[in-house]
Design an enzyme around this catalytic site. Sequence first.
Site, short mmCIF file in Angstrom:
data_model
loop_
_atom_site.label_atom_id
_atom_site.label_comp_id
_atom_site.label_asym_id
_atom_site.label_seq_id
_atom_site.Cartn_x
_atom_site.Cartn_y
_atom_site.Cartn_z
N GLU A 59 45.74 -12.12 -7.96
CA GLU A 59 44.30 -11.92 -7.76
C GLU A 59 43.75 -13.06 -6.92
O GLU A 59 43.98 -14.23 -7.25
CB GLU A 59 43.53 -11.93 -9.09
N ASN A 60 43.02 -12.70 -5.87
CA ASN A 60 42.23 -13.69 -5.14
C ASN A 60 41.20 -12.91 -4.32
O ASN A 60 41.54 -11.93 -3.67
CB ASN A 60 43.13 -14.53 -4.21
#
Length: 568
Positions: A412-413
């Site tokens: 996740e980013n």
Amino acid sequence: MVFVFRVCHVLVLVLCLSAAEDFDWTKNDRGSFYYGTFPAGFSWGAGSSAYQTEGAWDKDGKGLSIWDVFTHKKGKVQRNETGDSSCEGYYKIKDDISLMKELKLNHYRFSISWPRIIPTGIKSDHVNEKGIQYYDNLIDHLLESKITPIVTLYHWDLPQVLQEKYGGWQNISMVNHFNDFANLCFERFGNRVKYWITFNNPWSVAVEGYETGEHAPGLKLRGTGAYRAAHHMIKAHAKVWHTYDTQWRAKQKGLIGISLSGDWGEPVDIGNQKDIEAAERYVQFYLGWFATPVFHGDYPQVMKDFIGRKSGQQGLGTSRLPTFSSQEKSYIKGTCDFLGIGHFTTRYITQKNYPVGRSGSSYFTDRDLAELVDPRWPDPGSEWLYSVPWGFRRLLNFVKTQYGNPMIYVTENGVSEKMLCTELCDDWRIQYYKDYINEMLKAIKDGVNVRGYTAWSLLDKFEWDEGYSERFGLYYVDFRNKNKPRYPKASVQYYKRIISSNGFPNQREVENWRKKAIETCSSSNQLLAADPLTSHMEMVTEIVVPTVCTLSILLSAIFLMFLLRRRN
Ligand code: NOJ
């Protein structure tokens, strides 16, 4: 005050930061952009999770999850919004895969809703074949499109029955129930799924679910609840890893890891030993809480010391941080084929004492620190999310040195927006992705073993206690329209170029991408602006036309009868 800290920070940074062995901090020039490409075979993806996107909360035999129940209580989520229908992802497998194809993604990360396939959470009660069918379809369609599924087993949606009957993650019995669920997933999907993630961000489950109560199940067990929940999740993770390792790995040849979240913590004053230690504590209490057991078999020493000491001061006979037996330590150690990293932001950290008082202790006071932010950091969306790209490189290097350079997938980013009016020209998101992905490239050059990157998220979706007010998507979802149409934001065009070039080829090209992306988003904006008209047209065809037709037929019939009567 933050500004004062910042000035002294910058001054001292130049003089003293070359202490770390593997990573020369002085070379980490925060301003420079690195043109270059990623290693061949680097995997580019986007992500989602079941409760945040699927909708269909009570369809086809699905059981209730703690999030269904939590969101249906008043006052838990902004504007009392729920994930009942969300993006209707349950009905839109093909549409969403065509968006992924447009981006030319190599992988898609999604999660399986436990109560969708085991309604009560207890496997011996009932397995819901319709739920299995949904994930079968999703996986098959992804593979047909040459997109690798990366599947999370637990992205927060615990079956409600397990919460009611046992107290959820407060209870050790979750370990076996979770293992049964995971085993079922390996059995039914493991011939096609080769990347498994046991838990997504257990930090959040523990702290927000059982300590602050901001998330489901909404318990406020200050000072103990989070540590207990985490303890059981770590054991559950280890058990599921061993199940895969002994029963499925030889046949299915996949990998299984865990996805951990971590902000980076930077000392406010890097010349001050107390701040350096406080920043280290911040990261150890966050990422290290889970990563240290999984890689080294036990909690970080600093957590044991601080929580143990404070528990003693409170007059407790034992530490509020549970302990692992020596068998458990060796069972848990090394249960990670790859490490998933979810990362969004950074904090400046300074030492701050929280003496044990009458109000007792909590996870937050146990750490003895304060968090600060630089007011100049961009913060386009979520209140907590400041864009600090250089923190990402530091966190990745921290993982490399602390845990023996494991294989990493960034799971996740991304960045959100908080907007009253619709904006598809998300220039700030382009900037965020560009800079964070660039820092990841620098980390790879530093020798960090990053194999893939997952933009968070593919679609705008239900953002937990924030409801739909925070939009993380590459694609905008019009939640006012019952069809939940998707529209590309400018960042789609930009991310697509990064993927097709496998990085950042040269300055001229990269600057051109931005210009082109911004140009195309204005036409998407027009499409969206026309949307109220489309909804209006739908209303005309679905309601007005049939009503007018029925009325005309009725009137004609009456008129005919009237004529016939007059003739007679
Ligand atoms: C981490 C969570 O795993 C994800 O579900 C959420 O959308 C992001 N944080 C952003 O808040």
